[in-house]
Design a protein around this motif. Structure first.
Motif, PDB file in Angstrom:
ATOM      1  N   TYR A 133      42.284  81.099  73.860  1.00 41.72           N
ATOM      2  CA  TYR A 133      42.420  81.342  72.440  1.00 41.72           C
ATOM      3  C   TYR A 133      43.904  81.234  72.113  1.00 41.72           C
ATOM      4  CZ  TYR A 133      37.671  83.130  72.687  1.00 41.72           C
ATOM      5  OH  TYR A 133      36.330  83.246  72.891  1.00 41.72           O
ATOM      6  N   GLN A 169      47.736  74.198  66.868  1.00 40.58           N
ATOM      7  CA  GLN A 169      46.743  73.123  66.827  1.00 40.58           C
ATOM      8  C   GLN A 169      47.298  71.839  67.433  1.00 40.58           C
ATOM      9  OE1 GLN A 169      45.101  72.103  62.973  1.00 40.58           O
ATOM     10  NE2 GLN A 169      43.509  70.837  63.905  1.00 40.58           N
ATOM     11  N   VAL A 183      39.096  70.858  72.015  1.00 40.17           N
ATOM     12  CA  VAL A 183      39.301  71.939  71.061  1.00 40.17           C
ATOM     13  C   VAL A 183      37.911  72.416  70.684  1.00 40.17           C
ATOM     14  CG1 VAL A 183      40.151  72.567  68.773  1.00 40.17           C
ATOM     15  CG2 VAL A 183      41.507  71.038  70.231  1.00 40.17           C
ATOM     16  N   TRP A 185      37.144  75.229  68.417  1.00 38.52           N
ATOM     17  CA  TRP A 185      37.072  75.567  66.997  1.00 38.52           C
ATOM     18  C   TRP A 185      38.466  75.906  66.482  1.00 38.52           C
ATOM     19  CZ3 TRP A 185      39.015  80.392  66.275  1.00 38.52           C
ATOM     20  CH2 TRP A 185      38.855  81.326  67.303  1.00 38.52           C
ATOM     21  N   THR A 186      38.620  75.818  65.168  1.00 35.54           N
ATOM     22  CA  THR A 186      39.851  76.247  64.511  1.00 35.54           C
ATOM     23  C   THR A 186      39.473  77.136  63.332  1.00 35.54           C
ATOM     24  OG1 THR A 186      39.929  74.341  63.021  1.00 35.54           O
ATOM     25  CG2 THR A 186      41.107  74.133  65.114  1.00 35.54           C
ATOM     26  N   GLN A 187      40.369  78.060  62.981  1.00 38.03           N
ATOM     27  CA  GLN A 187      40.179  78.931  61.822  1.00 38.03           C
ATOM     28  C   GLN A 187      41.463  78.886  61.003  1.00 38.03           C
ATOM     29  OE1 GLN A 187      40.310  83.165  62.512  1.00 38.03           O
ATOM     30  NE2 GLN A 187      38.767  83.517  60.940  1.00 38.03           N
ATOM     31  N   GLN A 188      41.301  78.632  59.710  1.00 40.26           N
ATOM     32  CA  GLN A 188      42.475  78.560  58.848  1.00 40.26           C
ATOM     33  C   GLN A 188      42.845  79.951  58.338  1.00 40.26           C
ATOM     34  OE1 GLN A 188      41.130  75.685  55.978  1.00 40.26           O
ATOM     35  NE2 GLN A 188      42.096  74.013  57.106  1.00 40.26           N
ATOM     36  N   GLU A 222      45.790  70.106  70.794  1.00 36.18           N
ATOM     37  CA  GLU A 222      45.347  68.707  70.784  1.00 36.18           C
ATOM     38  C   GLU A 222      46.091  67.896  71.845  1.00 36.18           C
ATOM     39  OE1 GLU A 222      45.802  67.622  66.663  1.00 36.18           O
ATOM     40  OE2 GLU A 222      43.954  68.677  66.100  1.00 36.18           O
ATOM     41  N   THR A 239      44.104  80.605  63.956  1.00 30.10           N
ATOM     42  CA  THR A 239      43.665  80.753  65.344  1.00 30.10           C
ATOM     43  C   THR A 239      42.791  79.574  65.721  1.00 30.10           C
ATOM     44  OG1 THR A 239      41.716  82.060  64.737  1.00 30.10           O
ATOM     45  CG2 THR A 239      43.722  83.284  65.306  1.00 30.10           C
ATOM     46  N   LEU A 240      42.652  79.384  67.029  1.00 32.16           N
ATOM     47  CA  LEU A 240      41.791  78.327  67.526  1.00 32.16           C
ATOM     48  C   LEU A 240      41.430  78.629  68.971  1.00 32.16           C
ATOM     49  CD1 LEU A 240      43.487  75.989  69.486  1.00 32.16           C
ATOM     50  CD2 LEU A 240      44.726  75.956  67.339  1.00 32.16           C
ATOM     51  N   VAL A 286      46.199  76.223  60.192  1.00 32.02           N
ATOM     52  CA  VAL A 286      45.417  76.860  61.254  1.00 32.02           C
ATOM     53  C   VAL A 286      46.073  78.167  61.657  1.00 32.02           C
ATOM     54  CG1 VAL A 286      44.688  76.652  63.663  1.00 32.02           C
ATOM     55  CG2 VAL A 286      44.391  74.733  62.090  1.00 32.02           C
TER      56      VAL A 286
END
Length: 155
Positions: free
Chosen positions: A58, A15, A30, A32-35, A19, A47-48, A45
């Protein structure tokens, strides 16, 4: 329709890296992000997705089992020495490592090439001696010097 998208492995810091990357380019963000799911890594985080000038990437915080290498690099074509200097310095900031011929590794271990668009014009020339002079000059450089490459090409 099938789509091919680069998927980039980070040991950690995906992440933060994304950024940083999107801050360096116009038309970047960015997506999206997935925790991580609940557990010891929750709230971090996993994946993003991010986009740099129309290309989606990705990324995963995959841990130390696989390390990034120069076998995959982000390739940036620029038009001026000022752009080379700005991106080179920004990507090295915080612990990156310069290599040669316009290559570097950023502090997250990702490889980048910062290359002037004019290099392809030099390489496409039918003047074999001019091409060879240009290549030999490039082999002496870490960060590429557009004026020196032009001078080598011109003889």
């Amino acid at each position: 329709m099938t789509k091919v998208t680069p998927f980039v492995w980070f040991v950690d810091g995906a992440q933060e890296a994304a950024e940083r990357y999107v801050s360096l380019f116009d038309d970047a963000r960015v997506l999206w992000t997935q925790q991580f799911p609940p557990g010891p890594m929750a709230q971090q985080v996993y994946t993003l997705a991010f986009e740099l000038q129309g290309t989606t990437y990705y990324a995963i915080n995959g841990g130390p089992d696989i390390r990034p290498s120069m076998a995959f690099s982000f390739f940036i074509e620029v038009e001026t020495q000022a752009e080379i200097d700005r991106l080179w310095d920004a990507l090295l900031e915080g612990g990156g490592e310069p290599s040669q011929c316009g290559w570097l590794t950023d502090r997250w271990g990702q490889a980048w090439q910062v290359v002037p668009k004019q290099l392809w014009d030099f390489y496409a020339s039918s003047d074999v001696e001019a091409v060879n002079r240009t290549v030999q000059a490039m082999f002496t450089m870490q960060k590429l010097d557009l004026a020196a490459l032009q001078a080598a090409y011109d003889g």
